[in-house]
Design a protein around this motif. Structure first.
Motif, PDB file in Angstrom:
ATOM      1  N   ASN A 140       0.871  -1.182   0.000  1.00 24.28           N
ATOM      2  CA  ASN A 140       0.000   0.000   0.000  1.00 24.28           C
ATOM      3  C   ASN A 140       0.904   1.228   0.000  1.00 24.28           C
ATOM      4  OD1 ASN A 140      -2.005   1.874   0.372  1.00 24.28           O
ATOM      5  ND2 ASN A 140      -2.566   1.207   2.435  1.00 24.28           N
ATOM      6  N   ASP A 141       1.435   1.554  -1.180  1.00 22.39           N
ATOM      7  CA  ASP A 141       2.556   2.488  -1.268  1.00 22.39           C
ATOM      8  C   ASP A 141       2.105   3.913  -1.572  1.00 22.39           C
ATOM      9  OD1 ASP A 141       5.151   3.312  -1.248  1.00 22.39           O
ATOM     10  OD2 ASP A 141       5.564   2.705  -3.312  1.00 22.39           O
ATOM     11  N   VAL A 142       1.441   4.529  -0.601  1.00 19.27           N
ATOM     12  CA  VAL A 142       1.027   5.935  -0.754  1.00 19.27           C
ATOM     13  C   VAL A 142       1.797   6.759   0.272  1.00 19.27           C
ATOM     14  CG1 VAL A 142      -0.922   7.543  -0.690  1.00 19.27           C
ATOM     15  CG2 VAL A 142      -1.277   5.169  -1.436  1.00 19.27           C
ATOM     16  N   PRO A 143       2.513   7.826  -0.155  1.00 16.38           N
ATOM     17  CA  PRO A 143       3.287   8.620   0.814  1.00 16.38           C
ATOM     18  C   PRO A 143       2.382   9.193   1.915  1.00 16.38           C
ATOM     19  CG  PRO A 143       3.721   9.339  -1.442  1.00 16.38           C
ATOM     20  CD  PRO A 143       2.615   8.347  -1.520  1.00 16.38           C
ATOM     21  N   MET A 144       2.958   9.328   3.104  1.00 19.68           N
ATOM     22  CA  MET A 144       2.179   9.756   4.264  1.00 19.68           C
ATOM     23  C   MET A 144       1.539  11.126   4.080  1.00 19.68           C
ATOM     24  SD  MET A 144       4.362   8.649   7.597  1.00 19.68           S
ATOM     25  CE  MET A 144       3.275   8.097   8.886  1.00 19.68           C
ATOM     26  N   ASP A 145       2.191  11.998   3.299  1.00 24.24           N
ATOM     27  CA  ASP A 145       1.627  13.352   3.169  1.00 24.24           C
ATOM     28  C   ASP A 145       0.368  13.365   2.320  1.00 24.24           C
ATOM     29  OD1 ASP A 145       2.750  12.920   0.718  1.00 24.24           O
ATOM     30  OD2 ASP A 145       4.357  14.405   0.952  1.00 24.24           O
ATOM     31  N   GLU A 196      -7.281  11.418   9.608  1.00 23.79           N
ATOM     32  CA  GLU A 196      -7.784  10.251  10.336  1.00 23.79           C
ATOM     33  C   GLU A 196      -6.868   9.046  10.099  1.00 23.79           C
ATOM     34  OE1 GLU A 196      -9.730  12.091   8.239  1.00 23.79           O
ATOM     35  OE2 GLU A 196     -10.612  13.258   9.889  1.00 23.79           O
ATOM     36  N   GLU A 197      -6.423   8.922   8.859  1.00 26.37           N
ATOM     37  CA  GLU A 197      -5.528   7.798   8.534  1.00 26.37           C
ATOM     38  C   GLU A 197      -4.204   7.932   9.271  1.00 26.37           C
ATOM     39  OE1 GLU A 197      -7.417   7.130   4.085  1.00 26.37           O
ATOM     40  OE2 GLU A 197      -5.478   8.134   4.313  1.00 26.37           O
ATOM     41  N   LEU A 198      -3.712   9.169   9.351  1.00 28.43           N
ATOM     42  CA  LEU A 198      -2.481   9.418  10.099  1.00 28.43           C
ATOM     43  C   LEU A 198      -2.667   9.079  11.575  1.00 28.43           C
ATOM     44  CD1 LEU A 198      -1.218  12.742   8.513  1.00 28.43           C
ATOM     45  CD2 LEU A 198       0.055  10.590   8.623  1.00 28.43           C
ATOM     46  N   ALA A 199      -3.801   9.526  12.127  1.00 27.84           N
ATOM     47  CA  ALA A 199      -4.063   9.277  13.546  1.00 27.84           C
ATOM     48  C   ALA A 199      -4.136   7.774  13.814  1.00 27.84           C
ATOM     49  CB  ALA A 199      -5.359   9.969  13.976  1.00 27.84           C
ATOM     50  N   ALA A 200      -4.785   7.058  12.906  1.00 29.90           N
ATOM     51  CA  ALA A 200      -4.928   5.609  13.084  1.00 29.90           C
ATOM     52  C   ALA A 200      -3.557   4.940  13.046  1.00 29.90           C
ATOM     53  CB  ALA A 200      -5.835   5.032  11.996  1.00 29.90           C
ATOM     54  N   HIS A 201      -2.708   5.454  12.180  1.00 28.14           N
ATOM     55  CA  HIS A 201      -1.358   4.894  12.055  1.00 28.14           C
ATOM     56  C   HIS A 201      -0.569   5.090  13.354  1.00 28.14           C
ATOM     57  CE1 HIS A 201       2.336   3.673   9.997  1.00 28.14           C
ATOM     58  NE2 HIS A 201       2.934   4.671  10.630  1.00 28.14           N
ATOM     59  N   VAL A 202      -0.599   6.320  13.852  1.00 24.87           N
ATOM     60  CA  VAL A 202       0.140   6.625  15.085  1.00 24.87           C
ATOM     61  C   VAL A 202      -0.379   5.773  16.244  1.00 24.87           C
ATOM     62  CG1 VAL A 202       0.561   8.420  16.812  1.00 24.87           C
ATOM     63  CG2 VAL A 202       0.764   8.951  14.365  1.00 24.87           C
ATOM     64  N   ARG A 203      -1.685   5.640  16.296  1.00 17.69           N
ATOM     65  CA  ARG A 203      -2.287   4.838  17.366  1.00 17.69           C
ATOM     66  C   ARG A 203      -1.792   3.393  17.286  1.00 17.69           C
ATOM     67  NH1 ARG A 203      -7.170   6.812  16.659  1.00 17.69           N
ATOM     68  NH2 ARG A 203      -7.924   5.079  15.395  1.00 17.69           N
ATOM     69  N   TYR A 204      -1.784   2.879  16.067  1.00 16.61           N
ATOM     70  CA  TYR A 204      -1.343   1.496  15.864  1.00 16.61           C
ATOM     71  C   TYR A 204       0.101   1.310  16.339  1.00 16.61           C
ATOM     72  CZ  TYR A 204      -0.508  -2.954  13.451  1.00 16.61           C
ATOM     73  OH  TYR A 204      -0.195  -4.265  13.153  1.00 16.61           O
ATOM     74  N   MET A 205       0.955   2.276  15.983  1.00 17.78           N
ATOM     75  CA  MET A 205       2.359   2.170  16.372  1.00 17.78           C
ATOM     76  C   MET A 205       2.523   2.234  17.886  1.00 17.78           C
ATOM     77  SD  MET A 205       3.712   1.706  13.513  1.00 17.78           S
ATOM     78  CE  MET A 205       5.463   2.031  13.369  1.00 17.78           C
ATOM     79  N   GLY A 255       6.112  -8.691  10.946  1.00 19.29           N
ATOM     80  CA  GLY A 255       4.916  -8.735  10.095  1.00 19.29           C
ATOM     81  C   GLY A 255       3.824  -7.834  10.634  1.00 19.29           C
ATOM     82  N   GLU A 256       3.644  -7.871  11.967  1.00 22.09           N
ATOM     83  CA  GLU A 256       2.633  -7.013  12.593  1.00 22.09           C
ATOM     84  C   GLU A 256       2.961  -5.535  12.406  1.00 22.09           C
ATOM     85  OE1 GLU A 256       1.570  -7.661  16.707  1.00 22.09           O
ATOM     86  OE2 GLU A 256       1.736  -9.829  16.408  1.00 22.09           O
ATOM     87  N   LEU A 257       4.236  -5.215  12.621  1.00 20.19           N
ATOM     88  CA  LEU A 257       4.652  -3.818  12.513  1.00 20.19           C
ATOM     89  C   LEU A 257       4.488  -3.318  11.077  1.00 20.19           C
ATOM     90  CD1 LEU A 257       5.877  -1.444  14.032  1.00 20.19           C
ATOM     91  CD2 LEU A 257       8.138  -2.354  13.551  1.00 20.19           C
ATOM     92  N   SER A 258       4.791  -4.198  10.138  1.00 17.62           N
ATOM     93  CA  SER A 258       4.693  -3.840   8.722  1.00 17.62           C
ATOM     94  C   SER A 258       3.254  -3.566   8.309  1.00 17.62           C
ATOM     95  CB  SER A 258       5.271  -4.991   7.890  1.00 17.62           C
ATOM     96  OG  SER A 258       4.697  -5.024   6.622  1.00 17.62           O
ATOM     97  N   ALA A 259       2.326  -4.194   9.031  1.00 16.43           N
ATOM     98  CA  ALA A 259       0.915  -4.099   8.653  1.00 16.43           C
ATOM     99  C   ALA A 259       0.217  -2.892   9.280  1.00 16.43           C
ATOM    100  CB  ALA A 259       0.190  -5.389   9.042  1.00 16.43           C
ATOM    101  N   ALA A 260       0.974  -1.925   9.787  1.00 15.67           N
ATOM    102  CA  ALA A 260       0.351  -0.711  10.319  1.00 15.67           C
ATOM    103  C   ALA A 260      -0.537  -0.092   9.243  1.00 15.67           C
ATOM    104  CB  ALA A 260       1.433   0.277  10.757  1.00 15.67           C
ATOM    105  N   PRO A 261      -1.688   0.497   9.645  1.00 20.81           N
ATOM    106  CA  PRO A 261      -2.601   1.031   8.631  1.00 20.81           C
ATOM    107  C   PRO A 261      -2.045   2.286   7.960  1.00 20.81           C
ATOM    108  CG  PRO A 261      -3.380   1.572  10.832  1.00 20.81           C
ATOM    109  CD  PRO A 261      -2.186   0.668  11.012  1.00 20.81           C
ATOM    110  N   GLY A 262      -2.311   2.409   6.670  1.00 22.76           N
ATOM    111  CA  GLY A 262      -1.888   3.576   5.901  1.00 22.76           C
ATOM    112  C   GLY A 262      -3.072   4.170   5.154  1.00 22.76           C
ATOM    113  N   ALA A 263      -2.834   4.490   3.890  1.00 16.75           N
ATOM    114  CA  ALA A 263      -3.891   5.110   3.090  1.00 16.75           C
ATOM    115  C   ALA A 263      -5.106   4.192   3.012  1.00 16.75           C
ATOM    116  CB  ALA A 263      -3.370   5.415   1.687  1.00 16.75           C
ATOM    117  N   GLY A 264      -6.286   4.814   3.147  1.00 14.46           N
ATOM    118  CA  GLY A 264      -7.529   4.054   3.071  1.00 14.46           C
ATOM    119  C   GLY A 264      -7.735   3.160   4.281  1.00 14.46           C
TER     120      GLY A 264
END
Lengths: 383, 135
Positions: free
Chosen positions: B18-23, B28-37, B104-113
């Motif tokens: 899922n190769d979409v740059p963070m910017d 909401e997607e950013l927040a979800a990512h940070v939460r996951y990490m 594998g878990e770390l790699s699966a952090a949510p990104g775009a969409g």
């Protein structure tokens, strides 16, 4: 108060608290707190009865914690006036703690951490430093381990083999910090050997003593590894060797051989040789045969190949090696060693360099790199 | 127990699934990512497996000594050409398999969409400080 003495009392006092009705996890916490207080000087210089003092303080800590948590739990706790157990019961309690802390439901790392704390009386900070992880991580590892065994009955007999595996790990994978884990493993194994007549406990104790005896000779002043054949045997600790041999002989006399006794027998044969040349490699091969028969372990087969190379020549060693999986750890290092002995320095240099890339520890990598460099320098000089 | 480095690259690793740059993510997607990490790190600490978790700023300079009495030579940053490390997690786990599982878990952090990034992480074993005692 004397810290070593206090630490010896830790499992005994946990046992007293559990007998009085405390659950293991709370008892363990309470004894740690009492220990901290004692080390801070809360007990004065040296109370006449350190154990009595520790029991009293730990029990008070336990009651405080239990009161704070819930008053309901208190009703389930038996009265404080129950007599302290006699020496026999105290030994039983300590033995049960060994089993509990090495319970098969725990991962090896958790069992090691819990054993060092509840049986060894080390603080979480000391254990964390010894294994180079943050204190918070180690605290979680220990409390998780305590939760895992919370349903296990304290008086349930355990398997000595699991305890031995844990003690072996403590001895063999020690790192740094202010606690000498090899010493600690020996102390805990010695204590276990005093409580049980199990041959393999004696075997492991002998193995540890015989290896520990060589510790000073195993490292050069610059920290580099000194292989067995090049060690200054005058620096081996003869007192530890004598003790190790005695313990081993008593165990072997009972005629119930196990893997630790067989490994200790190999170590004893090395200890017995006044020089590397005088090593009885034929007998060592026989002990490795026993070890392979007992365990089927590929590591034992690899060590056997080295011994065969010494006993019957490098060619025979290489033939034994050829039957093994090249993916085994240290396979390439052994191949390099045997190739050199077989008169093929070019192949040996290449294999040593490859083995260095595969090494799991820094001192080992540096040692193997030095071997490769030594051979390459010799090859350059002769070409 | 063995320690592993889970290495995350800004550049230099193969492209993520899922190769979409963070910017280009939504807030909401950013927040979800940070939460996951954060949850991932907290969970690792809770299991007693976390050693450390660090992120790096993207700028970097190559430096080397240039002889006694002379200031060190600096060069770079080498834009777009070099491997660029974004951060790492150090774990202390029971097995290599467990290290892979966590990576594998770390790699699966949510990104775009909100979909898993499934980016490539590098898993590197540590060299230990001491060899095993028993030869």
């Amino acid at each position: 108060m004397n810290e070593a003495l206090l630490r010896e009392l830790v499992p005994v006092v946990i046992g007293v608290l559990v007998r009085r009705g405390a659950d293991f996890a709370s008892a363990e916490d309470a004894v740690q707190e009492a220990l901290v207080e004692a080390v801070r000087g809360g007990a004065g210089e040296s109370p006449r009865d350190p154990k009595g003092w520790l029991v009293t303080v730990a029990w008070r800590k336990f009651l405080d914690a239990a009161r704070a948590e819930t008053s309901r739990r208190l009703r389930e706790i038996r009265v404080e006036s129950e007599p302290a157990p006699g020496p026999g019961e105290a030994a039983d309690d300590t033995l049960r703690l060994y089993f509990l802390c090495a319970h098969p439901s725990l991962t090896p790392a958790s069992a090691v951490a819990l054993t060092l704390r509840a049986v060894g009386g080390l603080t979480t900070r000391q254990i964390a430093r010894a294994y180079l992880v943050p204190e918070a991580t180690m605290a979680q590892r220990i409390s998780r381990a305590k939760r895992s065994v919370s349903g296990v009955r304290f008086d349930q007999a355990g398997d000595v083999a699991t305890v031995l595996r844990v003690l072996y790990l403590v001895f063999n994978e020690g790192y740094s910090g202010d606690v000498d884990l090899a010493d600690e493993a020996i102390r805990l194994t010695r204590q276990l050997a005093a409580m049980t007549r199990h041959e393999e406990v004696a075997g492991l104790l002998a193995l540890m003593l015989l290896h520990h005896a060589r510790r000073a000779a195993r490292t050069a002043p610059d920290g580099s590894l000194v292989p067995l054949a090049e060690q200054d045997r005058g620096r081996w600790d003869t007192r530890l060797i004598a003790e190790g041999v005695d313990v081993l002989q008593a165990a072997l006399a009972r005629d119930r051989l196990g893997e630790f006794q067989a490994q200790a027998a190999v170590a004893a044969l090395h200890a017995d040789a006044r020089s590397a040349q005088e090593t009885d490699w034929v007998q060592i091969v026989e002990w490795y045969d026993e070890l392979v028969r007992l365990t089927g372990s590929p590591v034992a087969r690899l060590n056997r190949a080295v011994a065969v190379g010494e006993a019957d020549g490098a060619r025979a060693g290489l033939a034994a090696l050829a039957e093994l999986d090249p993916a085994l750890p240290r396979y390439t290092a052994v191949a390099a060693y045997l190739r050199e002995r077989d008169g093929d320095p070019a192949a040996a240099a290449r294999l040593y360099a490859e083995a260095a890339r595969q090494a799991a520890s820094l001192p080992e990598r540096d040692h193997l790199t030095r071997q490769a460099a030594r051979l390459n320098a010799r090859l350059r000089a002769s070409s | 127990m063995a320690k592993y480095l889970l290495l995350k690259h800004y550049r230099g690793a193969p492209a993520a699934v899922n190769d979409v740059p963070m910017d280009r993510w939504t807030p909401e997607e950013l927040a979800a990512h940070v939460r996951y990490m954060n949850d991932f790190a907290a969970r690792l600490e809770e299991t007693g497996e976390l050693v450390e978790h660090q992120a790096l700023r993207p700028e970097g300079t190559f430096v080397r000594g240039d002889g006694e009495g002379r200031p060190p030579v600096t060069d770079g940053p080498f834009a777009e050409t070099k491997d660029l490390i974004a951060g790492w997690t150090v774990i202390d786990v029971d097995s290599y398999e467990r290290a892979l599982e966590l990576a594998g878990e770390l790699s699966a952090a949510p990104g775009a969409g909100g979909e898993p990034i499934n980016e490539w992480l590098e898993v590197r074993p540590f060299l230990t400080c001491l060899p095993t005692v028993i030869e």
